[in-house]
Design a protein around this motif. Structure first.
Motif, short mmCIF file in Angstrom:
data_model
loop_
_atom_site.label_atom_id
_atom_site.label_comp_id
_atom_site.label_asym_id
_atom_site.label_seq_id
_atom_site.Cartn_x
_atom_site.Cartn_y
_atom_site.Cartn_z
N ILE A 32 35.81 47.94 33.91
CA ILE A 32 35.44 46.87 34.85
C ILE A 32 36.66 46.01 35.17
CG2 ILE A 32 34.03 44.79 35.16
CD1 ILE A 32 32.46 47.40 35.35
N GLY A 33 37.43 45.63 34.15
CA GLY A 33 38.63 44.83 34.37
C GLY A 33 39.64 45.54 35.25
N GLY A 34 39.86 46.83 35.00
CA GLY A 34 40.79 47.61 35.82
C GLY A 34 40.33 47.69 37.27
N LEU A 35 39.05 47.94 37.47
CA LEU A 35 38.52 48.02 38.83
C LEU A 35 38.63 46.68 39.57
CD1 LEU A 35 35.39 50.31 38.28
CD2 LEU A 35 37.59 50.93 39.33
N LEU A 36 38.37 45.59 38.87
CA LEU A 36 38.51 44.27 39.51
C LEU A 36 39.94 44.02 39.93
CD1 LEU A 36 36.22 42.01 37.29
CD2 LEU A 36 35.91 42.52 39.70
N LEU A 37 40.91 44.37 39.08
CA LEU A 37 42.31 44.18 39.44
C LEU A 37 42.71 45.06 40.62
CD1 LEU A 37 43.99 43.86 35.94
CD2 LEU A 37 43.61 42.07 37.62
N ILE A 38 42.20 46.28 40.65
CA ILE A 38 42.50 47.17 41.78
C ILE A 38 41.95 46.59 43.08
CG2 ILE A 38 41.95 49.43 42.78
CD1 ILE A 38 42.21 50.56 39.88
N VAL A 39 40.72 46.07 43.04
CA VAL A 39 40.12 45.46 44.24
C VAL A 39 40.95 44.26 44.70
CG1 VAL A 39 38.12 44.15 45.07
CG2 VAL A 39 37.77 46.28 43.82
N LEU A 40 41.35 43.40 43.75
CA LEU A 40 42.18 42.25 44.11
C LEU A 40 43.51 42.69 44.71
CD1 LEU A 40 41.58 39.99 40.97
CD2 LEU A 40 40.92 39.44 43.30
N GLY A 41 44.15 43.68 44.09
CA GLY A 41 45.44 44.16 44.58
C GLY A 41 45.35 44.78 45.95
N VAL A 42 44.37 45.65 46.16
CA VAL A 42 44.20 46.30 47.46
C VAL A 42 43.91 45.24 48.52
CG1 VAL A 42 42.67 47.82 48.79
CG2 VAL A 42 43.54 48.56 46.56
N GLN A 43 43.09 44.26 48.19
CA GLN A 43 42.77 43.20 49.15
C GLN A 43 44.02 42.43 49.55
OE1 GLN A 43 42.46 39.51 48.37
NE2 GLN A 43 42.26 39.34 50.56
N MET A 44 44.89 42.13 48.58
CA MET A 44 46.13 41.41 48.91
C MET A 44 47.05 42.25 49.77
SD MET A 44 47.08 39.38 45.37
CE MET A 44 48.61 38.70 46.00
N ILE A 45 47.19 43.53 49.45
CA ILE A 45 48.05 44.42 50.25
C ILE A 45 47.49 44.54 51.66
CG2 ILE A 45 48.88 46.79 50.50
CD1 ILE A 45 48.88 46.89 47.36
N TRP A 46 46.18 44.74 51.74
CA TRP A 46 45.52 44.91 53.04
C TRP A 46 45.69 43.67 53.91
CZ3 TRP A 46 43.82 48.66 55.96
CH2 TRP A 46 42.98 48.39 57.02
N LEU A 73 38.50 32.85 42.13
CA LEU A 73 39.15 32.42 40.90
C LEU A 73 38.37 32.91 39.69
CD1 LEU A 73 41.21 30.88 39.23
CD2 LEU A 73 39.92 28.78 39.69
N LEU A 74 37.05 32.86 39.78
CA LEU A 74 36.23 33.36 38.67
C LEU A 74 36.42 34.87 38.48
CD1 LEU A 74 32.94 31.33 39.15
CD2 LEU A 74 34.84 30.87 37.58
N LEU A 75 36.49 35.63 39.60
CA LEU A 75 36.76 37.08 39.50
C LEU A 75 38.13 37.33 38.90
CD1 LEU A 75 35.44 38.74 42.79
CD2 LEU A 75 34.65 39.11 40.46
N PHE A 76 39.10 36.55 39.35
CA PHE A 76 40.47 36.66 38.85
C PHE A 76 40.51 36.40 37.34
CE2 PHE A 76 44.62 34.19 38.47
CZ PHE A 76 45.41 35.32 38.38
N PHE A 125 49.91 36.79 32.41
CA PHE A 125 51.22 36.52 32.99
C PHE A 125 51.49 37.46 34.16
CE2 PHE A 125 55.72 37.59 33.34
CZ PHE A 125 56.26 36.34 33.58
N SER A 126 51.28 38.76 33.97
CA SER A 126 51.56 39.74 35.02
C SER A 126 50.71 39.50 36.26
CB SER A 126 51.30 41.16 34.51
OG SER A 126 52.12 41.45 33.43
N VAL A 127 49.43 39.28 36.03
CA VAL A 127 48.52 39.04 37.14
C VAL A 127 48.82 37.69 37.77
CG1 VAL A 127 46.11 38.83 37.82
CG2 VAL A 127 46.79 40.58 36.20
N GLY A 128 49.17 36.70 36.94
CA GLY A 128 49.57 35.39 37.46
C GLY A 128 50.81 35.49 38.32
N LEU A 129 51.73 36.36 37.93
CA LEU A 129 52.93 36.59 38.72
C LEU A 129 52.56 37.09 40.11
CD1 LEU A 129 56.06 36.71 38.70
CD2 LEU A 129 55.85 39.06 37.88
N GLY A 130 51.65 38.05 40.16
CA GLY A 130 51.20 38.56 41.45
C GLY A 130 50.42 37.52 42.25
N MET A 131 49.50 36.82 41.60
CA MET A 131 48.67 35.84 42.28
C MET A 131 49.48 34.60 42.67
SD MET A 131 45.62 35.63 43.43
CE MET A 131 44.61 36.79 42.53
#
Length: 185
Positions: free
Chosen positions: A75-89, A107-110, A23-29
Motif C-alpha cells: 500500500i505504501g509503495g503504491l501510494l508513493l507511485i501515485v504521488l510521483g506519477v501525479q507530480m510528473i504528469w 498531506l494525509l496521503l503523503f 527524508f527522501s520523500v520530503g526531498l521530492g515533495m
C-alpha cells in the motif's frame, strides 16, 4: 541499565532508517513551492503519523501475522507511485491543477505513505515486546526532523532547477515507491 541503553540505541538507529524514507520523500515533495510554515506543518504531521502508525503496529503485532506487514508495504509503495506519477504528469500539462498536493487530504496521503513502513516495524516490535514510549519518541522525533531536512533541501533544489524540479520530485517519489515494491519480490 546497559540493556536499556542498548535498546535505545537500537531504536534510534531503526528510527533513523525509517526516517530516511520521510527524508527522501520530503526531498521530492519539497520541490513544490512551499512556505516555511507549511514545511513546519508537514514535518509535524509526518512525525505524528510516525508515532501513531507504529503504536497501531505495536498493538496489532500481538494479534496479526507478518503477512500484514507485506500488505502495508505494498500500500505504501503504491501510494508513493501515485504521488510521483501525479507530480510528473502535472509538469507535462500546462494547467496548474494538481490531484494530490501536500495540503489537506493530500498531506494525509503523503504522511500515510511514508509512515506505513513504521506500522510494519511496529508489528515486529510488538511481537518482541519493545518499550512503547521509547519506540514512539524515537520514531516521531526522527521522522519529524528528517522530513524537515528533506523538505528544506528540496526547497533549495527547487529554486535551482526551475520548472523541472517537480518532475524530479515526482521521479524521486516514484523511484522510492518502486523500491518499496521491489523489496517484496
Amino acid at each position: 541499565m546497559s540493556e536499556m541503553v542498548g535498546e535505545l540505541l537500537t531504536l534510534i538507529i531503526m528510527a533513523f532508517a525509517l526516517g530516511m524514507d520521510a527524508f527522501s520523500v520530503g526531498l521530492g515533495m519539497g520541490m513544490y513551492k512551499l512556505r516555511l510554515r507549511k514545511i513546519f506543518n508537514i514535518g509535524l504531521t509526518i512525525g505524528l503519523f510516525h508515532v501513531w502508525m507504529p503504536l497501531l503496529g505495536l498493538i496489532a503485532g500481538k494479534f496479526l501475522s507478518e503477512k500484514f506487514g507485506v500488505f502495508a508495504t505494498i500500500i505504501g509503495g503504491l501510494l508513493l507511485i501515485v504521488l510521483g506519477v501525479q507530480m510528473i504528469w502535472s509538469t507535462m500539462k500546462k494547467e496548474e491543477a494538481k490531484v494530490i498536493t501536500p495540503v489537506g487530504f493530500g498531506l494525509l496521503l503523503f504522511a500515510l505513505s511514508v509512515s506505513l513502513d513504521s506500522f510494519s516495524v511496529g508489528l515486529t516490535l510488538g511481537i518482541y515486546g519493545a518499550k512503547t514510549i521509547m519506540v514512539l519518541l524515537c520514531f516521531g522525533i526522527a521522522a519529524t526532523v528528517q522530513t524537515w531536512a528533506g523538505l528544506l533541501l528540496g526547497r533549495k533544489v527547487q529554486g535551482w532547477l526551475g520548472t523541472y524540479s517537480e518532475a524530479l520530485g515526482g521521479t524521486i517519489l516514484l523511484g522510492f515507491g518502486l523500491k518499496l515494491l521491489a523489496q517484496i519480490w
